[in-house]
Design an enzyme around this catalytic site. Structure first.
Site, PDB file in Angstrom:
ATOM      1  N   ASP A  29     122.968  62.450 -39.637  1.00 15.24           N
ATOM      2  CA  ASP A  29     122.827  62.540 -38.177  1.00 15.24           C
ATOM      3  C   ASP A  29     121.951  63.724 -37.776  1.00 15.24           C
ATOM      4  OD1 ASP A  29     123.232  61.726 -35.582  1.00 15.24           O
ATOM      5  OD2 ASP A  29     125.165  62.726 -35.360  1.00 15.24           O
ATOM      6  N   HIS A  46     113.426  60.249 -37.753  1.00 13.37           N
ATOM      7  CA  HIS A  46     113.884  59.294 -38.774  1.00 13.37           C
ATOM      8  C   HIS A  46     112.954  59.344 -39.985  1.00 13.37           C
ATOM      9  CE1 HIS A  46     116.695  57.978 -35.846  1.00 13.37           C
ATOM     10  NE2 HIS A  46     115.831  57.322 -35.097  1.00 13.37           N
ATOM     11  N   LEU A 141     124.036  55.638 -61.061  1.00 14.87           N
ATOM     12  CA  LEU A 141     124.473  55.986 -59.707  1.00 14.87           C
ATOM     13  C   LEU A 141     124.450  54.723 -58.861  1.00 14.87           C
ATOM     14  CD1 LEU A 141     124.986  58.071 -57.315  1.00 14.87           C
ATOM     15  CD2 LEU A 141     122.503  58.097 -57.043  1.00 14.87           C
TER      16      LEU A 141
HETATM   17  C1  IPE Z   1     126.176  57.671 -36.685  1.00 19.56           C
HETATM   18  O1  IPE Z   1     125.338  58.453 -35.920  1.00 19.56           O
HETATM   19  C2  IPE Z   1     125.424  56.497 -37.251  1.00 19.56           C
HETATM   20  C3  IPE Z   1     124.429  56.804 -38.264  1.00 19.56           C
HETATM   21  C4  IPE Z   1     124.164  57.978 -38.767  1.00 19.56           C
HETATM   22  C5  IPE Z   1     123.700  55.668 -38.752  1.00 19.56           C
HETATM   23  P1  IPE Z   1     125.199  58.244 -34.338  1.00 19.56           P
HETATM   24  O2  IPE Z   1     124.221  59.245 -33.884  1.00 19.56           O
HETATM   25  O3  IPE Z   1     124.906  56.818 -34.051  1.00 19.56           O
HETATM   26  O4  IPE Z   1     126.679  58.564 -33.834  1.00 19.56           O
HETATM   27  P2  IPE Z   1     127.165  59.075 -32.420  1.00 19.56           P
HETATM   28  O5  IPE Z   1     126.604  58.157 -31.389  1.00 19.56           O
HETATM   29  O6  IPE Z   1     126.665  60.460 -32.252  1.00 19.56           O
HETATM   30  O7  IPE Z   1     128.657  59.033 -32.516  1.00 19.56           O
HETATM   31  C1  IPE Z   2     120.773  59.668 -37.149  1.00 21.99           C
HETATM   32  O1  IPE Z   2     120.050  60.444 -36.274  1.00 21.99           O
HETATM   33  C2  IPE Z   2     120.042  58.398 -37.536  1.00 21.99           C
HETATM   34  C3  IPE Z   2     120.632  57.178 -36.996  1.00 21.99           C
HETATM   35  C4  IPE Z   2     121.691  57.101 -36.232  1.00 21.99           C
HETATM   36  C5  IPE Z   2     119.963  55.947 -37.327  1.00 21.99           C
HETATM   37  P1  IPE Z   2     120.100  60.205 -34.712  1.00 21.99           P
HETATM   38  O2  IPE Z   2     119.009  59.256 -34.354  1.00 21.99           O
HETATM   39  O3  IPE Z   2     121.460  59.800 -34.287  1.00 21.99           O
HETATM   40  O4  IPE Z   2     119.750  61.645 -34.173  1.00 21.99           O
HETATM   41  P2  IPE Z   2     120.432  62.393 -32.961  1.00 21.99           P
HETATM   42  O5  IPE Z   2     121.904  62.401 -33.221  1.00 21.99           O
HETATM   43  O6  IPE Z   2     120.090  61.613 -31.727  1.00 21.99           O
HETATM   44  O7  IPE Z   2     119.827  63.754 -32.975  1.00 21.99           O
HETATM   45 MG    MG Z   3     123.111  60.842 -33.759  1.00 24.87          MG
END
Ligand code: IPE
Ligand code: IPE
Ligand code: MG
Length: 249
Positions: A29, A46, A141
């Site tokens: 995240d 990403h 793995l």
């Molecule tokens: C969780 O992250 C999902 C992934 C990392 C794929 P999100 O960014 O979607 O989660 P929330 O919305 O902060 O809970």
């Molecule tokens: C995690 O990073 C990747 C996915 C959920 C696919 P985010 O896109 O949620 O990044 P933030 O949390 O908005 O910074």
């Molecule tokens: Mg996020």
């Protein structure tokens, strides 16, 4: 192997090679915030996350971690802007195509968990199946990508599958539910890492996390890497896992 463990900074920093978590799961995240902090579009975050992901794979391979599971796209991530969703789908497909051979050569078995028959484009499903098939004999793995994954959806799907199999109510128990999850062979995670300073699970592996050790860090996913993984494992090695029992009991 011993030399490598001993070589990490000084002795007090070294990992205990006998207590490497067997299964590590990561909620990757913070990509969007990483990009926004640099004045870049979220999608660049990403893109930058790929480097962190493969640093973690490399380190997991070196440390002898047997299972690594990463949360790539949740059942709730469809709520994002259309362009970001499309980017994530295309980017995951692109990573699979670019990385599958190198992963295969390094003994990595690629698997997927998530709801396959709902919203995921057929082409991506095909890529997933190809990667799974290509690497299915590998044992070093198991690298599982949670795509279109939701913990609640997984439990719903398991219940549906139990009912479809004609399971009588009095035969439903924890073992049987576990056998109907997306990957019945996957052991419960020992250590779950979530980056970006969010202290929540966000619907990840709800069934499997019952007794996992949780590690949260402020580091945004694109800045995560081998050092941060080692720090998380070191923290894990300090924990005492009791599973509801009493010390020494
Ligand atoms: C969780 O992250 C999902 C992934 C990392 C794929 P999100 O960014 O979607 O989660 P929330 O919305 O902060 O809970
Ligand atoms: C995690 O990073 C990747 C996915 C959920 C696919 P985010 O896109 O949620 O990044 P933030 O949390 O908005 O910074
Ligand atoms: Mg996020």
């Amino acid at each position: 192997m011993a030399a490598r463990f001993g070589a990490v900074a000084d002795a007090s920093d070294a990992l205990d090679p006998t207590r490497i978590p067997r299964h590590i799961a990561c909620v990757m995240d913070g990509n969007g915030r990483w990009a926004q902090a640099r004045g870049l579009p979220r999608t660049e975050g990403h893109r930058a996350g790929e480097h962190a992901l493969f640093e973690v794979v490399d380190e997991a391979l070196e440390l002898g971690v047997e299972w690594l599971t990463v949360y790539a796209f949740s059942t709730e991530n469809w709520r994002r802007p259309r362009d970001e969703v499309r980017f994530l789908i295309d980017f995951n497909e692109d990573i699979l195509l670019r990385r599958r051979d190198e992963l295969n050569e390094r003994g990595v078995r690629i698997r997927f968990v998530g709801r396959r028959n709902w919203r995921v484009p057929r082409r991506l499903i095909r890529r997933m199946d190809e990667a799974t098939e290509l690497t299915r004999r590998n044992r070093r793995l198991t690298f599982t990508i949670a795509f279109n994954y939701g913990g609640r959806a997984e439990i719903v799907d398991a219940v549906r599958s139990l009912i479809a199999a004609g399971t009588p109510a009095d035969k439903v128990d924890e073992r049987r539910i576990a056998r109907h999850l997306y990957d019945p062979e996957m052991p419960d995670p020992d250590l779950v890492i979530r980056t970006s300073g969010e202290y929540r699970i966000s619907n990840f592996l709800l069934w499997q996390l019952a007794y996992s050790e949780l590690y949260f860090t402020e580091v945004l996913w694109p800045d995560f890497g081998r050092r941060e993984l080692v720090a998380a494992i070191r923290d894990y090695q300090q924990r005492e896992r009791r599973f509801g029992a009493v010390d020494g009991g």
